[in-house]
Design a protein around this motif. Structure first.
Motif, short mmCIF file in Angstrom:
data_model
loop_
_atom_site.label_atom_id
_atom_site.label_comp_id
_atom_site.label_asym_id
_atom_site.label_seq_id
_atom_site.Cartn_x
_atom_site.Cartn_y
_atom_site.Cartn_z
N SER A 1 -51.18 -74.14 -26.07
CA SER A 1 -50.72 -73.37 -27.24
C SER A 1 -51.70 -73.44 -28.41
CB SER A 1 -49.35 -73.87 -27.69
OG SER A 1 -49.41 -75.24 -28.06
N VAL A 2 -52.60 -74.44 -28.42
CA VAL A 2 -53.62 -74.51 -29.46
C VAL A 2 -55.02 -74.52 -28.86
CG1 VAL A 2 -52.16 -75.64 -31.17
CG2 VAL A 2 -53.41 -77.04 -29.52
N GLN A 3 -55.12 -74.11 -27.61
CA GLN A 3 -56.38 -74.09 -26.89
C GLN A 3 -57.22 -72.88 -27.33
OE1 GLN A 3 -59.21 -75.30 -25.18
NE2 GLN A 3 -57.66 -76.34 -23.91
N SER A 4 -58.51 -73.01 -27.21
CA SER A 4 -59.42 -71.89 -27.39
C SER A 4 -60.22 -71.73 -26.11
CB SER A 4 -60.37 -72.14 -28.56
OG SER A 4 -61.32 -71.10 -28.68
N VAL A 5 -60.06 -70.60 -25.45
CA VAL A 5 -60.73 -70.35 -24.18
C VAL A 5 -62.01 -69.56 -24.43
CG1 VAL A 5 -60.52 -69.33 -21.89
CG2 VAL A 5 -58.51 -70.33 -22.99
N THR A 6 -63.10 -70.10 -23.96
CA THR A 6 -64.40 -69.44 -24.09
C THR A 6 -64.78 -68.82 -22.76
OG1 THR A 6 -65.14 -70.98 -25.80
CG2 THR A 6 -66.84 -69.73 -24.64
N ARG A 7 -64.98 -67.52 -22.76
CA ARG A 7 -65.40 -66.82 -21.55
C ARG A 7 -66.92 -66.84 -21.45
NH1 ARG A 7 -63.05 -62.70 -18.62
NH2 ARG A 7 -61.31 -64.17 -18.67
N PHE A 8 -67.44 -67.32 -20.33
CA PHE A 8 -68.87 -67.26 -20.09
C PHE A 8 -69.19 -66.04 -19.23
CE2 PHE A 8 -68.80 -71.49 -21.71
CZ PHE A 8 -70.05 -71.64 -22.30
N LEU B 1 -64.72 -75.97 -15.24
CA LEU B 1 -64.48 -74.58 -15.66
C LEU B 1 -63.29 -74.01 -14.89
CD1 LEU B 1 -68.18 -73.35 -15.68
CD2 LEU B 1 -66.76 -73.74 -17.71
N ASP B 2 -62.77 -72.90 -15.40
CA ASP B 2 -61.68 -72.20 -14.74
C ASP B 2 -62.19 -70.85 -14.25
OD1 ASP B 2 -59.64 -74.18 -15.32
OD2 ASP B 2 -59.75 -73.49 -17.39
N VAL C 1 -67.67 -73.98 -9.22
CA VAL C 1 -67.40 -73.67 -10.63
C VAL C 1 -66.27 -74.56 -11.15
CG1 VAL C 1 -66.48 -71.91 -12.19
CG2 VAL C 1 -68.28 -71.31 -10.55
N GLN C 2 -65.19 -74.64 -10.39
CA GLN C 2 -64.03 -75.41 -10.82
C GLN C 2 -64.31 -76.91 -10.83
OE1 GLN C 2 -60.83 -74.10 -8.26
NE2 GLN C 2 -61.13 -71.95 -8.85
N ALA C 3 -65.17 -77.37 -9.95
CA ALA C 3 -65.49 -78.79 -9.88
C ALA C 3 -66.20 -79.28 -11.15
CB ALA C 3 -66.37 -79.08 -8.67
N ALA D 1 -66.82 -67.36 -15.86
CA ALA D 1 -65.84 -68.45 -15.88
C ALA D 1 -65.24 -68.59 -17.27
CB ALA D 1 -66.49 -69.77 -15.46
N ASP D 2 -64.09 -69.26 -17.32
CA ASP D 2 -63.45 -69.60 -18.59
C ASP D 2 -63.62 -71.10 -18.83
OD1 ASP D 2 -62.55 -67.07 -19.28
OD2 ASP D 2 -60.67 -67.30 -18.18
N SER D 3 -63.88 -71.44 -20.07
CA SER D 3 -64.10 -72.84 -20.43
C SER D 3 -63.10 -73.25 -21.50
CB SER D 3 -65.53 -73.02 -20.95
OG SER D 3 -65.79 -74.36 -21.26
#
Length: 256
Positions: A209-216, A251-252, A246-248, A105-107
């Motif tokens: 545009s200023v987000q940081s996506v963390t991949r789990f 997370l994405d 997961v989305q609930a 997932a992406d956080s």
């Protein structure tokens, strides 16, 4: 369809052997995916008859409970769930089987305020900047999201000097907890770690545009005692059928 068939086949095979031998899987998981895991883990256990012995700890850092430190001192695990680049470090060190790596997932980072407090505007970069400058105090986590906020976000917004006196990294405990008590006005952390905290109101994710996506991601440590069952658990967590849960949790889903 192939992935779903694989998950179904793995679970069916494990369930077939439940009566003969149910296994206990030792799982180490870090904060960002924990809420989803707490929903999906029991469902996996019910479907297979296996049990899960779960240890919580950050993906990195000096804390003794951090997953890399647990493995370094010889603690055993069948599955590790953690920030993707931290998992990759363990793979490079030869501690996790590279073929077992599964993206989960992406956080994204979000904001909370104390329950009942007005929700500030962070709908765009200028609004986020103003909200931070107007705030009396700001808290952020000691995990990947907090490191990004401290080392990059404030600089990108051009307000690093103004935020230094009133912004603080909160170690070990959920950022939302210090916002709920009123100790801090704003709290930033990965959304999945903010939502379960009582006493706070979720505002929004910070602008993309200023987000940081963390991949789990997750993997199976070298020498795991139950690799087949571990493989089935990873397939279950990443399956299409798991994505609503997961989305609930904030997370994405990973785009595959």
């Amino acid at each position: 369809m192939k992935k779903l068939f694989t998950v179904t086949a793995l679970l069916a095979g494990l369930a077939f052997n439940v009566a003969a031998q149910a296994e206990e899987l030792r799982v180490m998981t870090s904060g960002g995916f924990t809420a989803a895991y707490k929903i999906l883990g029991p469902k996996f256990a019910a479907a297979t008859g296996n049990t899960l012995d779960t240890q919580l700890g950050p993906s990195m850092g000096k804390a003794p409970e951090a997953i890399p430190n647990r493995l370094a001192r010889g603690e055993k695990a069948d599955v590790v769930i953690m920030v993707g680049y931290a998992l990759d470090d363990l793979i490079k060190q030869g501690k996790v089987d590279p073929a077992s790596r599964v993206e989960l997932a992406d956080s994204r980072i979000g904001l909370v305020v104390r329950e009942g407090a007005p929700k500030p505007d962070i709908s765009n970069v200028d609004a986020l900047k103003k909200t931070l400058l107007d705030a009396k105090s700001v808290a952020y986590s000691d995990s990947a999201s907090g490191v990004y906020i401290e080392q990059q976000l404030f600089k990108k917004l051009g307000i690093e000097d103004q935020l230094k006196p009133k912004a603080k990294m909160i170690p070990k405990i959920p950022v939302g907890s210090v916002v709920a008590t009123g100790d801090y006005q704003l709290g930033f952390q990965q959304v999945s770690e903010l939502l379960p905290v009582p006493g706070v109101s979720f505002v929004a994710k910070i602008p993309e545009s200023v987000q940081s996506v963390t991949r789990f991601a997750a993997g199976i440590p070298v020498g795991a005692q139950h690799p087949q069952e571990a493989k089935a658990l990873l397939a279950y967590l990443a399956a299409p059928a798991a994505q609503a849960d997961v989305q609930a949790t904030g997370l994405d889903s990973v785009k595959r």
